[in-house]
Structure formats: structure tokens, C-alpha cells
Design a protein around this motif. Structure first.
Motif, PDB file in Angstrom:
ATOM      1  N   LEU A   1       7.056   9.200  -5.802  1.00 50.33           N
ATOM      2  CA  LEU A   1       5.750   9.787  -5.479  1.00 50.33           C
ATOM      3  C   LEU A   1       4.578   8.866  -5.748  1.00 50.33           C
ATOM      4  N   ASP A   2       4.747   7.930  -6.677  1.00 50.90           N
ATOM      5  CA  ASP A   2       3.627   7.033  -7.000  1.00 50.90           C
ATOM      6  C   ASP A   2       3.277   6.114  -5.829  1.00 50.90           C
ATOM      7  N   VAL A   3       4.172   5.997  -4.827  1.00 49.07           N
ATOM      8  CA  VAL A   3       3.860   5.132  -3.680  1.00 49.07           C
ATOM      9  C   VAL A   3       3.633   5.943  -2.395  1.00 49.07           C
ATOM     10  N   VAL A   4       3.502   7.270  -2.545  1.00 51.21           N
ATOM     11  CA  VAL A   4       3.345   8.134  -1.373  1.00 51.21           C
ATOM     12  C   VAL A   4       1.982   8.821  -1.405  1.00 51.21           C
TER      13      VAL A   4
ATOM     14  N   GLY B   1       0.828  -1.215   0.000  1.00 48.88           N
ATOM     15  CA  GLY B   1       0.000   0.000   0.000  1.00 48.88           C
ATOM     16  C   GLY B   1       0.853   1.251   0.000  1.00 48.88           C
ATOM     17  N   LYS B   2       0.189   2.397  -0.135  1.00 49.24           N
ATOM     18  CA  LYS B   2       0.916   3.670  -0.189  1.00 49.24           C
ATOM     19  C   LYS B   2       1.392   4.101   1.200  1.00 49.24           C
ATOM     20  N   LEU B   3       2.441   4.905   1.194  1.00 48.59           N
ATOM     21  CA  LEU B   3       3.063   5.352   2.433  1.00 48.59           C
ATOM     22  C   LEU B   3       2.616   6.767   2.793  1.00 48.59           C
ATOM     23  N   ARG B   4       2.568   7.033   4.091  1.00 48.57           N
ATOM     24  CA  ARG B   4       2.434   8.407   4.585  1.00 48.57           C
ATOM     25  C   ARG B   4       3.758   8.713   5.284  1.00 48.57           C
ATOM     26  N   VAL B   5       4.477   9.704   4.793  1.00 50.84           N
ATOM     27  CA  VAL B   5       5.852   9.955   5.252  1.00 50.84           C
ATOM     28  C   VAL B   5       5.893  11.270   6.032  1.00 50.84           C
ATOM     29  N   PHE B   6       6.605  11.270   7.164  1.00 51.79           N
ATOM     30  CA  PHE B   6       6.742  12.525   7.915  1.00 51.79           C
ATOM     31  C   PHE B   6       8.092  12.560   8.613  1.00 51.79           C
ATOM     32  N   GLY B   7       8.480  13.737   9.076  1.00 49.35           N
ATOM     33  CA  GLY B   7       9.730  13.826   9.816  1.00 49.35           C
ATOM     34  C   GLY B   7      10.177  15.259  10.047  1.00 49.35           C
TER      35      GLY B   7
END
Length: 272
Positions: free
Chosen positions: A129-132, A105-111
Motif C-alpha cells: 500500500l505504501d506504493v499505491v 512514483g506511486k501506482l494507480r491500480v485498476f482491473g
């Protein structure tokens, strides 16, 4: 260098500044809005200021940490360790595509991104970007301003165009230096990047767009005709409805995409 309350000394070489303001932490976590079953990925969890509330709300979190001491702490944390998968990696080299494929599934990225690598790191993630689904980053305010800048402003440049071509940019909140230990000498801000499912200005080749922007903004005071002469002629610019006498910062994202797409179809002849 002051020690943080957790006894970890911030390391200059990693550009570490640890977030310690409860209200700011609460505001960022609320903005992210983590949910169970989402594939959340934190870059540089540091002393777990964001890690803890996000992992507890979502039930599981992937973290990417290069600092061995901090990775050890997270893996040995009495409460957090069972909620985390720790990737001991350099985020600049991390394979987000592979992780998304593993998780299905797609990722939610933070930091809270280290200042010294924030721009290259964003360019690295833009390649996946296609997986975010979306991204929330704490950055120097000046970097966020550059991302969000429109044509005609001093802050507008390659970063603005490369990000805005593929994602919607929104400022989440401003963060003062005193929210960190040690306090940095600059203001910070949290930005949300939401990749477009269908970009308003689709680009054929992001590497070509990057090259056009790099070449155009290399000398901001010169005209497009001068800056891009190695890539295309003034006549070709005019045919693309670009004024050859314009300065680089006056052109919109759509203009740069048009130039890049034309060059993808008509590659410049490289000198032998």
C-alpha cells in the motif's frame, strides 16, 4: 461458452468474464480519471475494454496478464501496443514495490478482477500500500459489500477489517451481469480503495491483525472469549475494553487493531 466479439474464448480456469457495455466502460474510466504522467497499472486487461480508453487518455499503461493468448494480442495490437508495457505475470505474485521503484512514483491500480482470485489478490496488494495511490476494482457485488460492511452486519468480517484499517472504501457503481460476456450468475460492482497516508487506527503488524481476525471470525457464533482464548484471556480482553462475551461481528475496526497491537507487544506463547 460463447465466443466474444473478438474471437477469444473466455477461459473458465482464469475466471474470465469480459466487459462489453459501452456505458459501464465509460463510467468506470471517468471514475478512474486517468491523466498523462500517472503510473497506471491494469490487472487482467482481457479484451482491452478498459485498457484502450485508459491507455489513450494517459498515454501509457502497464498491464499484468497471465493468459498468453491475450498478452500476445496486446503486444501485437496495431494501435495499443506502443502505449502498453505488458507484464506476463500472475498478479498474485506480481511485485508492485519493484515496479513503483522502477517508475519512481506511486501506482494507480485498476482491473476487472477474476472472481476466483479477487480476495487473495486484494490481500496481496494491501502488502504494497505504501506504493499505491488508489485502486479501482470490478468485483462480485458480494465482495464489495463485505469490504464496505460495518460492525453488526452479516457481511462484516476479516476482509472488512483488513481493508478498512488501511484504506477508505467507496462504492463507485453497480454493474449488472448483462454488461459481460459470458454473463456471470452474480451482480458485480466497482469499488475504490484509497490508502490512508495516516490510518485512523495504525497497526503495528498487519500479519498479527490478520491472525486476530482469522481466529475471531473462525466461528462467528461464539464469543470473543471462546474464539481468542489461545491468544489472550478474558481478563486481558477486559483490560483492552473489549467485552469478552461479545460476538466477533459486533466489534469495530479500532477494537481489532487494539487487540492486535497489544499482542504485537505481548506475543502469545506458542506451544512447544
Amino acid at each position: 461458452m460463447s465466443k466474444s466479439m473478438h474471437g477469444h474464448r473466455a477461459r473458465k480456469r482464469f475466471g474470465q468474464n469480459f466487459l462489453n457495455d459501452d456505458q459501464v466502460i465509460h463510467d468506470i474510466v471517468s471514475a478512474i480519471g486517468p491523466q498523462p504522467q500517472q503510473h497506471l497499472v491494469e490487472i487482467g486487461p482481457g479484451l482491452a475494454a478498459l485498457t484502450e480508453p485508459v491507455a489513450e487518455t494517459s498515454g501509457h499503461l502497464h498491464v499484468i496478464e497471465l493468459d498468453r493468448d491475450l498478452a500476445d494480442r496486446l503486444e501485437q495490437h496495431p494501435r495499443l501496443s506502443k502505449l502498453l508495457t505488458v507484464h506476463r505475470n500472475d498478479a498474485l505474485k506480481f511485485d508492485f514495490q519493484a515496479l513503483a521503484a522502477d517508475l519512481g512514483g506511486k501506482l494507480r491500480v485498476f482491473g476487472n478482477l477474476p472472481y476466483n482470485i479477487s480476495t487473495p489478490l486484494i490481500f496481496h496488494i494491501l502488502q504494497s500500500l505504501d506504493v499505491v495511490d488508489d485502486m479501482y476494482f470490478m468485483l462480485q457485488k458480494e465482495v464489495v459489500d463485505r469490504m464496505a460492511a460495518g460492525p453488526g452486519s452479516k457481511a462484516y468480517g476479516k476482509l472488512s477489517i483488513m481493508v478498512q484499517q488501511c484504506a477508505e472504501v467507496s462504492l463507485v457503481l453497480d454493474v449488472p451481469p448483462e454488461a459481460f460476456t459470458p454473463a456471470p450468475k452474480v451482480d458485480s460492482a466497482v469499488v475504490r480503495l484509497a490508502p490512508y497516508a495516516h490510518p485512523p487506527f495504525p497497526v503495528k503488524d498487519r500479519a498479527m491483525l490478520n491472525r486476530v481476525c482469522q481466529t475471531a471470525f473462525n466461528q462467528r457464533r461464539k464469543t470473543m472469549r471462546n474464539n481468542l482464548k489461545e491468544l489472550l484471556s478474558a481478563e486481558q480482553l477486559e483490560a483492552l475494553q473489549i467485552n469478552p462475551g461479545a460476538r466477533p461481528e459486533t466489534l469495530a475496526v479500532a477494537d481489532y487493531v487494539r487487540i492486535a497491537n497489544w499482542l504485537s507487544d505481548n506475543p502469545p506463547q506458542e506451544d512447544e
